[in-house]
Design a protein around this motif. Structure first.
Motif, PDB file in Angstrom:
ATOM      1  N   LYS A  33       0.802  -1.224   0.000  1.00 39.53           N
ATOM      2  CA  LYS A  33       0.000   0.000   0.000  1.00 39.53           C
ATOM      3  C   LYS A  33       0.833   1.272   0.000  1.00 39.53           C
ATOM      4  O   LYS A  33       0.320   2.351  -0.250  1.00 39.53           O
ATOM      5  N   THR A  34       2.139   1.158   0.308  1.00 43.84           N
ATOM      6  CA  THR A  34       2.997   2.345   0.292  1.00 43.84           C
ATOM      7  C   THR A  34       3.328   2.675  -1.149  1.00 43.84           C
ATOM      8  O   THR A  34       4.220   2.106  -1.749  1.00 43.84           O
ATOM      9  N   ASP A  35       2.568   3.552  -1.727  1.00 42.58           N
ATOM     10  CA  ASP A  35       2.730   3.907  -3.141  1.00 42.58           C
ATOM     11  C   ASP A  35       2.259   5.338  -3.315  1.00 42.58           C
ATOM     12  O   ASP A  35       1.099   5.608  -3.535  1.00 42.58           O
ATOM     13  N   SER A  36       3.189   6.275  -3.176  1.00 43.86           N
ATOM     14  CA  SER A  36       2.807   7.682  -3.176  1.00 43.86           C
ATOM     15  C   SER A  36       3.851   8.521  -3.882  1.00 43.86           C
ATOM     16  O   SER A  36       5.028   8.172  -3.925  1.00 43.86           O
ATOM     17  N   LEU A  37       3.436   9.640  -4.429  1.00 44.06           N
ATOM     18  CA  LEU A  37       4.376  10.563  -5.062  1.00 44.06           C
ATOM     19  C   LEU A  37       5.320  11.171  -4.033  1.00 44.06           C
ATOM     20  O   LEU A  37       6.400  11.632  -4.357  1.00 44.06           O
ATOM     21  N   PHE A  38       4.896  11.186  -2.772  1.00 40.90           N
ATOM     22  CA  PHE A  38       5.650  11.878  -1.733  1.00 40.90           C
ATOM     23  C   PHE A  38       6.450  10.934  -0.845  1.00 40.90           C
ATOM     24  O   PHE A  38       7.149  11.367   0.048  1.00 40.90           O
ATOM     25  N   LEU A  39       6.314   9.629  -1.063  1.00 41.46           N
ATOM     26  CA  LEU A  39       7.039   8.656  -0.254  1.00 41.46           C
ATOM     27  C   LEU A  39       7.911   7.783  -1.146  1.00 41.46           C
ATOM     28  O   LEU A  39       7.633   7.615  -2.335  1.00 41.46           O
ATOM     29  N   ASN A  40       8.982   7.243  -0.560  1.00 43.68           N
ATOM     30  CA  ASN A  40       9.785   6.282  -1.304  1.00 43.68           C
ATOM     31  C   ASN A  40       8.919   5.094  -1.702  1.00 43.68           C
ATOM     32  O   ASN A  40       8.066   4.645  -0.940  1.00 43.68           O
ATOM     33  N   LYS A  41       9.153   4.594  -2.879  1.00 47.57           N
ATOM     34  CA  LYS A  41       8.481   3.361  -3.280  1.00 47.57           C
ATOM     35  C   LYS A  41       9.278   2.189  -2.723  1.00 47.57           C
ATOM     36  O   LYS A  41      10.423   2.337  -2.311  1.00 47.57           O
ATOM     37  N   ASN A  42       8.669   1.025  -2.707  1.00 41.53           N
ATOM     38  CA  ASN A  42       9.301  -0.147  -2.112  1.00 41.53           C
ATOM     39  C   ASN A  42       9.844  -1.094  -3.171  1.00 41.53           C
ATOM     40  O   ASN A  42       9.168  -1.377  -4.169  1.00 41.53           O
ATOM     41  N   LEU A  43      11.051  -1.570  -2.928  1.00 44.71           N
ATOM     42  CA  LEU A  43      11.612  -2.682  -3.693  1.00 44.71           C
ATOM     43  C   LEU A  43      11.614  -3.873  -2.736  1.00 44.71           C
ATOM     44  O   LEU A  43      12.373  -3.902  -1.770  1.00 44.71           O
ATOM     45  N   VAL A  44      10.734  -4.828  -2.988  1.00 37.72           N
ATOM     46  CA  VAL A  44      10.580  -5.982  -2.099  1.00 37.72           C
ATOM     47  C   VAL A  44      11.236  -7.194  -2.752  1.00 37.72           C
ATOM     48  O   VAL A  44      10.821  -7.635  -3.827  1.00 37.72           O
ATOM     49  N   VAL A  45      12.287  -7.704  -2.117  1.00 41.82           N
ATOM     50  CA  VAL A  45      12.992  -8.884  -2.619  1.00 41.82           C
ATOM     51  C   VAL A  45      12.612 -10.064  -1.733  1.00 41.82           C
ATOM     52  O   VAL A  45      12.936 -10.091  -0.544  1.00 41.82           O
ATOM     53  N   ALA A  46      11.902 -11.012  -2.310  1.00 38.31           N
ATOM     54  CA  ALA A  46      11.362 -12.138  -1.540  1.00 38.31           C
ATOM     55  C   ALA A  46      11.966 -13.445  -2.035  1.00 38.31           C
ATOM     56  O   ALA A  46      11.815 -13.798  -3.206  1.00 38.31           O
ATOM     57  N   LYS A  47      12.651 -14.154  -1.140  1.00 41.34           N
ATOM     58  CA  LYS A  47      13.304 -15.413  -1.508  1.00 41.34           C
ATOM     59  C   LYS A  47      12.548 -16.610  -0.944  1.00 41.34           C
ATOM     60  O   LYS A  47      12.205 -16.639   0.231  1.00 41.34           O
ATOM     61  N   ARG A  48      12.310 -17.578  -1.836  1.00 38.69           N
ATOM     62  CA  ARG A  48      11.674 -18.857  -1.477  1.00 38.69           C
ATOM     63  C   ARG A  48      10.296 -18.665  -0.838  1.00 38.69           C
ATOM     64  O   ARG A  48       9.852 -19.504  -0.051  1.00 38.69           O
ATOM     65  N   LEU A  49       9.621 -17.590  -1.171  1.00 33.63           N
ATOM     66  CA  LEU A  49       8.319 -17.322  -0.569  1.00 33.63           C
ATOM     67  C   LEU A  49       7.274 -18.352  -0.995  1.00 33.63           C
ATOM     68  O   LEU A  49       6.341 -18.645  -0.251  1.00 33.63           O
ATOM     69  N   PHE A  50       7.445 -18.929  -2.189  1.00 34.17           N
ATOM     70  CA  PHE A  50       6.464 -19.891  -2.677  1.00 34.17           C
ATOM     71  C   PHE A  50       6.615 -21.261  -2.013  1.00 34.17           C
ATOM     72  O   PHE A  50       5.840 -22.172  -2.290  1.00 34.17           O
ATOM     73  N   GLN A  51       7.626 -21.395  -1.137  1.00 35.67           N
ATOM     74  CA  GLN A  51       7.746 -22.614  -0.335  1.00 35.67           C
ATOM     75  C   GLN A  51       6.847 -22.544   0.895  1.00 35.67           C
ATOM     76  O   GLN A  51       6.652 -23.539   1.589  1.00 35.67           O
ATOM     77  N   ASN A  52       6.334 -21.348   1.168  1.00 36.98           N
ATOM     78  CA  ASN A  52       5.397 -21.125   2.271  1.00 36.98           C
ATOM     79  C   ASN A  52       3.991 -21.097   1.664  1.00 36.98           C
ATOM     80  O   ASN A  52       3.658 -20.208   0.885  1.00 36.98           O
ATOM     81  N   PHE A  53       3.165 -22.083   1.992  1.00 38.98           N
ATOM     82  CA  PHE A  53       1.861 -22.222   1.339  1.00 38.98           C
ATOM     83  C   PHE A  53       0.967 -21.007   1.562  1.00 38.98           C
ATOM     84  O   PHE A  53       0.257 -20.567   0.656  1.00 38.98           O
ATOM     85  N   ALA A  54       1.007 -20.453   2.775  1.00 39.74           N
ATOM     86  CA  ALA A  54       0.186 -19.274   3.065  1.00 39.74           C
ATOM     87  C   ALA A  54       0.649 -18.084   2.234  1.00 39.74           C
ATOM     88  O   ALA A  54      -0.169 -17.328   1.690  1.00 39.74           O
TER      89      ALA A  54
END
Length: 238
Positions: free
Chosen positions: A51-72
């Motif tokens: 949800k952090t997506d604004s002209l006035f805030l830094n955008k996020n670079l999310v690096v997710a490793k092996r997340l698909f090994q977690n079923f949830a």
């Protein structure tokens, strides 16, 4: 924006990941880096990053490793692909393997990069496996110069750095077991070698070396250190 990086060639996929991260973090992009893995995933945290997506805030670079090994985590991501894809934030998923049905869904929204290792003839693989064990044996005998030379040869040939790590970690654990009077269930040949090598170490030394190895791998998994470099320094310290 979504990127999926996967495949059996972990060295090449990590190289691509580093280049991709640099692309978004350098210059005037104003991206904040966040790292997740299958153990640290939280739906509430991920929602906040999304949800952090604004002209006035830094955008996020999310690096997710092996997340698909977690079923949830996998279920959450697959249910929100359209939102992730249209977000001003960047989501990079790194996997070694991914299910075909997951891949089919993700391809509709993500840029996908696959890096697979070339198949190796059995005789060549056997020789390479022997070299991996040899490095661990030399480390256990505290022959650091010989271990370092062989390690460099393996790395220069594009050998699997992570497999070398696990062989050395296993060797250190075996030596620690021997120092504590254990190891009776080990193969006689392995036990005899380990007993000879264990005499070269103090028990506290082995505990310290095991702690170092765990920290090296932890830093590598978090993306804050290079595994090949960390392992090289370890070999030269033992």
């Amino acid at each position: 924006m979504i990127f999926l990086i996967y495949g059996t060639d972990k060295d090449k996929s990590h190289e691509f990941l580093e280049r991709l991260m640099a692309r978004f973090l350098k210059g005037k992009n104003f991206f904040s880096l966040h790292r997740l893995d299958e153990e640290s995933f939280s739906e509430s945290v991920f929602n906040g990053l999304l949800k952090t997506d604004s002209l006035f805030l830094n955008k996020n670079l999310v690096v997710a490793k092996r997340l698909f090994q977690n079923f949830a985590a996998a279920d959450y991501i697959l249910s929100n692909l359209e939102i992730l894809g249209s977000s001003g934030n960047v989501f990079v998923f790194w996997e070694e393997k991914i299910k075909d049905d997951f891949l089919k869904k993700i391809k509709k929204y993500a840029e996908v990069k696959k890096f697979d290792s070339a198949a190796r003839p059995d005789f060549k693989k056997k020789k390479e496996d022997e070299e991996l064990f040899k490095v661990a044996d030399l480390v256990a005998l505290r022959k650091k110069q010989e271990a370092w030379f062989l390690y460099q040869r393996i790395i220069m040939k594009g050998g699997p750095c992570e497999e070398v790590f696990w062989k050395i970690l296993w060797q250190m654990k075996v030596l620690g077991l021997i120092k504590r009077g254990g190891g009776r269930k080990l193969h006689p040949f392995v036990l005899a070698k380990a007993k000879r090598a264990a005499g070269l170490f103090q028990e506290k030394e082995l505990d310290g070396f095991l702690g170092e190895l765990v920290q090296i791998y932890h830093d590598y998994r978090n993306g804050t250190a290079d595994l090949a470099v960390g392992l090289e320094r370890f070999i030269l310290r033992v």
